[in-house]
Design a protein around this motif. Structure first.
Motif, PDB file in Angstrom:
ATOM      1  N   TRP A 112       0.840  -1.208   0.000  1.00 41.90           N
ATOM      2  CA  TRP A 112       0.000   0.000   0.000  1.00 41.90           C
ATOM      3  C   TRP A 112       0.871   1.253   0.000  1.00 41.90           C
ATOM      4  O   TRP A 112       0.695   2.150  -0.817  1.00 41.90           O
ATOM      5  N   ASN A 113       1.824   1.313   0.946  1.00 37.27           N
ATOM      6  CA  ASN A 113       2.660   2.499   1.082  1.00 37.27           C
ATOM      7  C   ASN A 113       3.494   2.750  -0.162  1.00 37.27           C
ATOM      8  O   ASN A 113       3.621   3.903  -0.610  1.00 37.27           O
ATOM      9  N   GLN A 114       4.065   1.700  -0.741  1.00 40.07           N
ATOM     10  CA  GLN A 114       4.890   1.867  -1.934  1.00 40.07           C
ATOM     11  C   GLN A 114       4.087   2.452  -3.088  1.00 40.07           C
ATOM     12  O   GLN A 114       4.539   3.388  -3.766  1.00 40.07           O
ATOM     13  N   ILE A 115       2.902   1.901  -3.333  1.00 38.15           N
ATOM     14  CA  ILE A 115       2.098   2.347  -4.469  1.00 38.15           C
ATOM     15  C   ILE A 115       1.571   3.761  -4.240  1.00 38.15           C
ATOM     16  O   ILE A 115       1.643   4.620  -5.130  1.00 38.15           O
ATOM     17  N   VAL A 116       1.045   4.019  -3.056  1.00 38.54           N
ATOM     18  CA  VAL A 116       0.476   5.340  -2.754  1.00 38.54           C
ATOM     19  C   VAL A 116       1.554   6.417  -2.794  1.00 38.54           C
ATOM     20  O   VAL A 116       1.358   7.502  -3.366  1.00 38.54           O
ATOM     21  N   GLN A 117       2.706   6.143  -2.203  1.00 32.90           N
ATOM     22  CA  GLN A 117       3.766   7.146  -2.161  1.00 32.90           C
ATOM     23  C   GLN A 117       4.344   7.414  -3.545  1.00 32.90           C
ATOM     24  O   GLN A 117       4.669   8.562  -3.873  1.00 32.90           O
ATOM     25  N   THR A 118       4.448   6.376  -4.363  1.00 32.91           N
ATOM     26  CA  THR A 118       5.001   6.549  -5.706  1.00 32.91           C
ATOM     27  C   THR A 118       4.005   7.226  -6.639  1.00 32.91           C
ATOM     28  O   THR A 118       4.329   8.202  -7.321  1.00 32.91           O
ATOM     29  N   ASN A 119       2.790   6.709  -6.673  1.00 34.12           N
ATOM     30  CA  ASN A 119       1.821   7.163  -7.677  1.00 34.12           C
ATOM     31  C   ASN A 119       1.108   8.456  -7.302  1.00 34.12           C
ATOM     32  O   ASN A 119       0.751   9.241  -8.186  1.00 34.12           O
ATOM     33  N   MET A 120       0.866   8.654  -6.018  1.00 33.59           N
ATOM     34  CA  MET A 120      -0.015   9.747  -5.613  1.00 33.59           C
ATOM     35  C   MET A 120       0.696  10.802  -4.766  1.00 33.59           C
ATOM     36  O   MET A 120       0.659  11.990  -5.089  1.00 33.59           O
ATOM     37  N   LYS A 121       1.359  10.388  -3.698  1.00 29.26           N
ATOM     38  CA  LYS A 121       1.980  11.359  -2.799  1.00 29.26           C
ATOM     39  C   LYS A 121       3.052  12.165  -3.510  1.00 29.26           C
ATOM     40  O   LYS A 121       3.098  13.398  -3.402  1.00 29.26           O
ATOM     41  N   SER A 122       3.913  11.486  -4.261  1.00 32.05           N
ATOM     42  CA  SER A 122       4.975  12.211  -4.964  1.00 32.05           C
ATOM     43  C   SER A 122       4.386  13.170  -5.988  1.00 32.05           C
ATOM     44  O   SER A 122       4.870  14.299  -6.158  1.00 32.05           O
ATOM     45  N   ALA A 123       3.338  12.746  -6.681  1.00 27.06           N
ATOM     46  CA  ALA A 123       2.714  13.600  -7.699  1.00 27.06           C
ATOM     47  C   ALA A 123       2.178  14.887  -7.083  1.00 27.06           C
ATOM     48  O   ALA A 123       2.288  15.966  -7.670  1.00 27.06           O
ATOM     49  N   PHE A 124       1.590  14.777  -5.887  1.00 28.55           N
ATOM     50  CA  PHE A 124       1.072  15.980  -5.242  1.00 28.55           C
ATOM     51  C   PHE A 124       2.191  16.937  -4.860  1.00 28.55           C
ATOM     52  O   PHE A 124       2.131  18.137  -5.163  1.00 28.55           O
ATOM     53  N   PHE A 125       3.238  16.429  -4.210  1.00 31.53           N
ATOM     54  CA  PHE A 125       4.279  17.333  -3.734  1.00 31.53           C
ATOM     55  C   PHE A 125       5.168  17.851  -4.858  1.00 31.53           C
ATOM     56  O   PHE A 125       5.677  18.978  -4.779  1.00 31.53           O
ATOM     57  N   PHE A 126       5.334  17.081  -5.924  1.00 32.66           N
ATOM     58  CA  PHE A 126       6.009  17.621  -7.103  1.00 32.66           C
ATOM     59  C   PHE A 126       5.162  18.732  -7.731  1.00 32.66           C
ATOM     60  O   PHE A 126       5.685  19.760  -8.166  1.00 32.66           O
ATOM     61  N   SER A 127       3.846  18.527  -7.784  1.00 30.02           N
ATOM     62  CA  SER A 127       2.949  19.554  -8.323  1.00 30.02           C
ATOM     63  C   SER A 127       3.009  20.816  -7.477  1.00 30.02           C
ATOM     64  O   SER A 127       3.023  21.942  -8.009  1.00 30.02           O
ATOM     65  N   GLN A 128       3.036  20.648  -6.174  1.00 30.90           N
ATOM     66  CA  GLN A 128       3.129  21.790  -5.266  1.00 30.90           C
ATOM     67  C   GLN A 128       4.395  22.596  -5.544  1.00 30.90           C
ATOM     68  O   GLN A 128       4.357  23.833  -5.634  1.00 30.90           O
ATOM     69  N   TYR A 129       5.511  21.889  -5.699  1.00 30.06           N
ATOM     70  CA  TYR A 129       6.783  22.553  -5.995  1.00 30.06           C
ATOM     71  C   TYR A 129       6.719  23.257  -7.348  1.00 30.06           C
ATOM     72  O   TYR A 129       7.109  24.430  -7.479  1.00 30.06           O
ATOM     73  N   ALA A 130       6.220  22.540  -8.357  1.00 28.09           N
ATOM     74  CA  ALA A 130       6.143  23.121  -9.696  1.00 28.09           C
ATOM     75  C   ALA A 130       5.274  24.371  -9.709  1.00 28.09           C
ATOM     76  O   ALA A 130       5.608  25.373 -10.358  1.00 28.09           O
ATOM     77  N   ALA A 131       4.149  24.322  -9.008  1.00 26.14           N
ATOM     78  CA  ALA A 131       3.235  25.469  -8.982  1.00 26.14           C
ATOM     79  C   ALA A 131       3.900  26.702  -8.370  1.00 26.14           C
ATOM     80  O   ALA A 131       3.689  27.823  -8.845  1.00 26.14           O
ATOM     81  N   LYS A 132       4.698  26.495  -7.351  1.00 29.05           N
ATOM     82  CA  LYS A 132       5.405  27.626  -6.743  1.00 29.05           C
ATOM     83  C   LYS A 132       6.353  28.265  -7.751  1.00 29.05           C
ATOM     84  O   LYS A 132       6.492  29.502  -7.793  1.00 29.05           O
ATOM     85  N   LYS A 133       7.001  27.453  -8.566  1.00 33.78           N
ATOM     86  CA  LYS A 133       7.893  27.986  -9.598  1.00 33.78           C
ATOM     87  C   LYS A 133       7.089  28.702 -10.692  1.00 33.78           C
ATOM     88  O   LYS A 133       7.491  29.761 -11.175  1.00 33.78           O
TER      89      LYS A 133
END
Length: 257
Positions: A112-133
């Protein structure tokens, strides 16, 4: 005479792609290079990154690579920020993903943790970073790689399906929140394409026949057909689109499973 043909050009743009060296990510990376973008490529395997970088630089593309697991997104963001502290990022593609095809009653917490962190959690925090830029320039494109499995029920593994459905809803909500800053957030929902995740499945004739029975175009997709959608969503051709998921599926989802 006024022109109505929008630009599909990415010259002068910086585009970041996670999961960049294999399958869909590799196809998008090459397509963006052909469209003229400067690239930030993220992948777990440094040798694959160096190989792709060498190939793209031979074409004249400027490439910055980051080797790392997207589950450790803070480290990846830190390395990118060192290089791009005073620069914007125009396009961010959340492509990295994984699946573990466990039956629901056999899913472990580790899976569960591997799939959620790879597919969803990382996508959110990368998006957050990108949006700030992107906010600093008042323009940007974020593209999330979802799946038809996030829209209809398939034999994909329940946790994978949940994460891909979450990306569709995340796309809508971020589009609503960030539209005022000129940031467009869209998603792509592929059906079956030849990738590392599907390689073994597509060697099973019965499985392929089952797929084709659900596909009006009666064939597996070609990676260039998916890369074309990613180019469209990255360029000004899609400037009046946000919050949408484009299903590149040979017509599969028209059945309304």
């Amino acid at each position: 005479m006024e022109s109505y043909l929008p630009s599909f050009d990415l010259k002068g743009k910086v585009a970041a792609i996670t999961g960049a060296t294999k399958g869909i990510g590799r196809a998008i990376s090459i397509a963006y290079a052909e469209a003229g973008a400067e690239l930030i490529l993220v992948s777990r395997t440094e040798s694959d990154l160096e190989s792709l970088k060498e190939e793209l630089e031979a074409r004249g593309t400027k490439v910055f690579t980051v080797a790392g697991d997207v589950q450790k997104y803070e480290e990846i963001i830190g390395k990118i920020e060192e290089q791009y502290k005073d620069k914007t990022i125009d396009v961010w593609v959340n492509n990295a993903g994984m699946n573990i095809r466990s039956e629901a009653e056999k899913v472990t917490e580790e899976e569960w943790n591997q799939i959620v962190q790879t597919n969803m959690k990382s996508a959110f925090f990368f998006s957050q970073y990108a949006a700030k830029k992107m906010k600093s320039s008042g323009y940007g494109k974020i593209i999330n790689m979802s799946s038809v499995g996030g829209h209809v029920a398939l034999r994909t593994g329940v946790v994978y399906a949940m994460t891909k459905a979450a990306l569709i809803q995340m796309t809508k909500t971020l589009a609503l929140e960030w539209g005022k800053h000129g940031i467009r957030v869209n998603a792509i929902g592929p059906w079956y394409f030849p990738t590392a995740l599907t390689e073994k499945l597509l060697q099973d004739e019965d499985y392929v026949n089952d797929i084709l029975a659900q596909t009006p175009l009666k064939r597996i997709g070609e990676l260039k057909e998916l890369a074309g959608t990613a180019v469209f969503l990255a360029t000004e051709a899609s400037d009046y689109m946000t919050g949408q998921t484009l299903f590149v599926d040979g017509g599969m989802t028209i059945y309304g499973f």
